[in-house]
Design a protein around this motif. Sequence first.
Motif, PDB file in Angstrom:
ATOM      1  N   ILE A 120       0.981  -1.462   0.301  1.00 56.06           N
ATOM      2  CA  ILE A 120       0.321  -0.327   0.081  1.00 56.06           C
ATOM      3  C   ILE A 120       0.842   1.325   0.023  1.00 56.06           C
ATOM      4  O   ILE A 120       0.399   2.041  -0.771  1.00 56.06           O
ATOM      5  CB  ILE A 120      -1.305  -0.029   1.262  1.00 56.06           C
ATOM      6  N   ALA A 121       2.130   1.214   0.707  1.00 57.28           N
ATOM      7  CA  ALA A 121       3.013   2.767   0.630  1.00 57.28           C
ATOM      8  C   ALA A 121       3.519   2.962  -0.512  1.00 57.28           C
ATOM      9  O   ALA A 121       4.085   3.414  -1.170  1.00 57.28           O
ATOM     10  CB  ALA A 121       3.541   2.090   1.847  1.00 57.28           C
ATOM     11  N   ARG A 122       3.908   1.483  -1.905  1.00 56.56           N
ATOM     12  CA  ARG A 122       3.890   1.752  -2.595  1.00 56.56           C
ATOM     13  C   ARG A 122       3.669   1.851  -3.690  1.00 56.56           C
ATOM     14  O   ARG A 122       3.556   2.560  -4.475  1.00 56.56           O
ATOM     15  CB  ARG A 122       4.163   0.407  -3.025  1.00 56.56           C
ATOM     16  N   LEU A 128      -0.885   5.782  -6.913  1.00 58.08           N
ATOM     17  CA  LEU A 128      -2.141   4.407  -7.074  1.00 58.08           C
ATOM     18  C   LEU A 128      -3.114   3.103  -6.411  1.00 58.08           C
ATOM     19  O   LEU A 128      -2.902   2.590  -5.893  1.00 58.08           O
ATOM     20  CB  LEU A 128      -0.838   2.811  -7.908  1.00 58.08           C
ATOM     21  N   ASP A 129      -3.099   4.412  -5.119  1.00 56.70           N
ATOM     22  CA  ASP A 129      -3.655   4.363  -3.982  1.00 56.70           C
ATOM     23  C   ASP A 129      -4.640   3.953  -4.392  1.00 56.70           C
ATOM     24  O   ASP A 129      -5.741   3.038  -3.413  1.00 56.70           O
ATOM     25  CB  ASP A 129      -3.052   4.565  -2.763  1.00 56.70           C
ATOM     26  N   HIS A 130      -5.307   3.852  -5.205  1.00 55.48           N
ATOM     27  CA  HIS A 130      -7.069   3.321  -5.819  1.00 55.48           C
ATOM     28  C   HIS A 130      -6.846   2.449  -6.137  1.00 55.48           C
ATOM     29  O   HIS A 130      -8.066   2.003  -6.700  1.00 55.48           O
ATOM     30  CB  HIS A 130      -7.311   5.127  -6.997  1.00 55.48           C
ATOM     31  N   ALA A 131      -5.563   1.951  -6.535  1.00 53.00           N
ATOM     32  CA  ALA A 131      -6.129   0.897  -7.120  1.00 53.00           C
ATOM     33  C   ALA A 131      -6.247  -0.666  -6.696  1.00 53.00           C
ATOM     34  O   ALA A 131      -5.978  -0.929  -5.654  1.00 53.00           O
ATOM     35  CB  ALA A 131      -4.399   0.564  -7.485  1.00 53.00           C
ATOM     36  N   ARG A 227     -10.080   0.061  -0.879  1.00 54.64           N
ATOM     37  CA  ARG A 227      -9.746   1.893  -1.340  1.00 54.64           C
ATOM     38  C   ARG A 227     -10.668   2.448  -0.399  1.00 54.64           C
ATOM     39  O   ARG A 227     -11.878   2.185  -0.017  1.00 54.64           O
ATOM     40  CB  ARG A 227     -10.010   1.658  -2.848  1.00 54.64           C
ATOM     41  N   ARG A 228     -10.005   3.391  -0.016  1.00 60.41           N
ATOM     42  CA  ARG A 228     -11.023   4.828   0.458  1.00 60.41           C
ATOM     43  C   ARG A 228     -11.078   5.596  -0.161  1.00 60.41           C
ATOM     44  O   ARG A 228     -10.136   6.610  -0.549  1.00 60.41           O
ATOM     45  CB  ARG A 228     -10.454   5.380   2.069  1.00 60.41           C
ATOM     46  N   ARG A 229     -12.964   6.453  -0.376  1.00 64.24           N
ATOM     47  CA  ARG A 229     -13.132   7.267  -1.200  1.00 64.24           C
ATOM     48  C   ARG A 229     -12.572   8.956  -0.499  1.00 64.24           C
ATOM     49  O   ARG A 229     -13.822   8.880   0.469  1.00 64.24           O
ATOM     50  CB  ARG A 229     -13.629   7.715  -2.215  1.00 64.24           C
TER      51      ARG A 229
END
Length: 383
Positions: A120-122, A128-131, A227-229
């Motif tokens: 997640i950090a990467r 790309l944290d929405h992927a 994933r959080r919006r």
Amino acid sequence: MALARDTSITAEAWENASARARSSNGGSGPAGVWTLDGDALTAADEDGPATVLVPTEAVRLVAVDLPVAGRAKRLAALPFAIEDMIAEPIESVHLALGAEIAPKRFLVGVVRHDRMAEWIARLEDARLDHAALVPDALALPRPGEGEWAVELGTTRALVRAGDGTGFAVPAPMLRTAWEAAGRPRAIAYGAPLPEDMAAGTGAIAAEPLARRVLNPALDLRQGLYARRRSAVPGFGRRLAMIAGLGLLAHTGIAAADTLMLQRIADRRADDLKTLVATMAPGANLAGEDLAGTIADMLPPAGAGAGGADPFLPVAARISTALAPLGGTVPVKAMTLADGIFTMAIDSTDPALAARINAALREGGVEAKVATAADGIRITAEAA
């Protein structure tokens, strides 16, 4: 009831998904399919919703029976259904519930919390944290029952099995895993397979990678890692995740230590009773002094033909070699007949058979590993 195999994607659905990805991802980060391998995050297909393929070596894909209705109930039952299938403490791993691959049977991904936090950090660093996070073996088509879909590369091989699960092995270990699985019909989707392994060549080159992972059988982005919006910056999300993991670790370990130790002790006692009942069906194990009862049953030193009983030494050799695999080896019976020791494993997982074979070789134990319809069998001469 229709099984949830890989859903076919119509051209219209694909075009709509691609258009949504191009129009909506601009504000949150890149779209398309990416691969994450070590420190390398590489674009593999620029089309489709944002998806990151992660190494299947770090994710155990298993099929779990969950005969309860509703996702919430399945998630609640999942830790209890899977704890005997993994070696790690249940609180140290993230469990992701995937598609129904047979009636009341679901695909489940198991990955360590520290690995998930690293991924997640990467992704956050790359916007790309929405992927979605998908094990790369699931990018292969699901083959027919009893078959393998295989992508053989220069250093590693990806396998998708007919039951919907999958695994990854070093390329030199592919044949060992294939033979341990009973030589299933193998369809090549990468480099050509050896002649005796190959049953055909799959045609996925014309199908875009993004289309194949548009509706994956498993997305690891669940629970704590969903994933959080939100408008919280990436650093804030990462800080919250670290704080959440710390709280989970401290409270979970403090609350679960006593219960877990008692559960492990009870499970070991039950396993020992089962083993003794298998070896000595008439034994009375109802008393409180289980250790004393079993000690009284052991043969005296030097008993048996030709000296000491050969059962215990060969059982000890094999058990010691398999010790690094921990609770992933569900032993259901051990027998000795005509000088041949047999250990029956309650699993037909070809990846487990390959790991057992490798562990025995690493431990210097000469034994044969074979997969049958009723499980894995280890045989060795009791010399």
